[in-house]
Design an enzyme around this catalytic site. Sequence first.
Site: not given
Length: 387
Positions: A134, A188, A194, A198, A214, A243
């Site tokens: 991360d 996809c 998603c 959203c 977001c 999502c």
Amino acid sequence: MYAELKQKILAASADLGIDKIGFTTAAPFTEMAASLQAQKAAGHTSGFEHQVLAERLYPDKIFEQPQSIIAIALAYPSKIQQQVPRNRKQRRGNFARASWGEDYHFILRDKMQQLVAFIKANTATEARFKPMVDTGELSDVAVAQRAGLGFIGRNGLLITEEFGSFVYLGEIITNIPFAPDTPVENQCGTCTRCVDYCPPQALLGDGRLNAQRCLSYQTQTKGAMAEEFRPLIRSVIYGCDICQLVCPFNRGKDEHRHTRMEPKIEEATPVLQSMLTLSNKEFKQRFGRLAGSWRGKKPLQRNAIIALANVKDRTAVPILLEVIENDPRPMIRATAVWAVAMLARHNEAQLKTFLREHQGKENDPEVQQALLAAITKLSTSVANDQS
Ligand code: B12
Ligand code: SF4
Ligand code: SF4
């Protein structure tokens, strides 16, 4: 020579509790350059990404003579197994799933350390490693995709066949030249769920997003939350899972492979009112081990106040008035003023009087502005009520 070591690693990784592992070269991620630059220029980044572009793209800028990258994924739960108590007078908020159980950064770091120890014990090479999760320089999803762990969906997340996108990612750069695995192509198809679901329409449709819009980002900022986003977070006080929840690849995925990742009810779904008056010490004790506490208690308390308004918990009005009178932080007072106005019934003249009186005591311009907006709102609803 390294093919045998790779096989040993594959066999050992399952015993170490690594749910998925793949290998890729240390070649640059040049295909991402244009997107990363354009996203930054468009103001679509969050500021939480590593800021030196070249270090994101060229592994040799952060590691001497890298030869390959090992990517790992650990699956996390999507459902709480115990019954969450329901009480209309004790409404609860929610942390997003990536903040359930112990902070995943620690869990993945431990796993990668164990993996490194295993590799060192099984090779005569002067092996060097740089693990990251991360907060490292590289894009974790880009590494994982190239190492064959899964594909990057329209929601920007790495989706695995076995666990959907409910996986945490980490990687280890090394000087050992492991043979790469085959990247997984996007699957996809014509699905756009998603993007369609959203709430703030943050997803651009091609795997990128405007991070500023977001809700996950919005719940992690330190200042006031723009009014546009407040109702959209509903009762979620950290992160956003929408999502992922609407994605067909996540249907039925709920892994409980790591006890450290198991959510505790009082942490993952805390009683909202109980969050408003926490001392720093109490906050650390209750929430310090969660990934979602990394920005401190202020954003979470702000979000808890907003959530109380969103779930229409009118029993929270007395504690919100206390916050307005006593909390030393202007942004928190201003958010509480907004919440009181949202929770007031049309004829709550008492609240209007309280807010008017508080106008005389309040020195902060941000709170004064919130008071004015709240009093105007209450006056308008009273006028509408009488007409
Ligand atoms: C900054 C950040 C955020 C920011 C911005 C997110 C973003 N998408 O950029 C915010 C705070 C919004 C965020 C939210 C979340 N995050 Co986050 N985040 C990161 C972080 C630190 C960097 C992401 C990044 O580099 N963005 C760069 C921007 C500019 O992206 P971009 O140019 O649009 O690039 C994208 C596309 O180019 C595409 N892409 C890149 N290469 C390729 C190649 C192909 C073939 C294709 C099709 C696409 C593609 O993917 C890129 C990243 O989305 C990573 C960890 C890391 N070091 O990578 C975790 C990480 C992406 N986050 C993670 C998680 C879990 C989340 C949340 C689900 C948490 C939550 N529940 O609230 C949400 C999901 C929001 C979403 N739909 O993306 C996980 C994702 C795990 C997974 N399965 O994919 C990561 C990998 C952390 C980890 N180590 O596990 N996050
Ligand atoms: S995390 Fe929530 S707000 Fe962010 S892109 Fe996904 S659905 Fe949209
Ligand atoms: S919801 Fe549909 S479009 Fe979005 S990531 Fe999942 S499969 Fe892809």
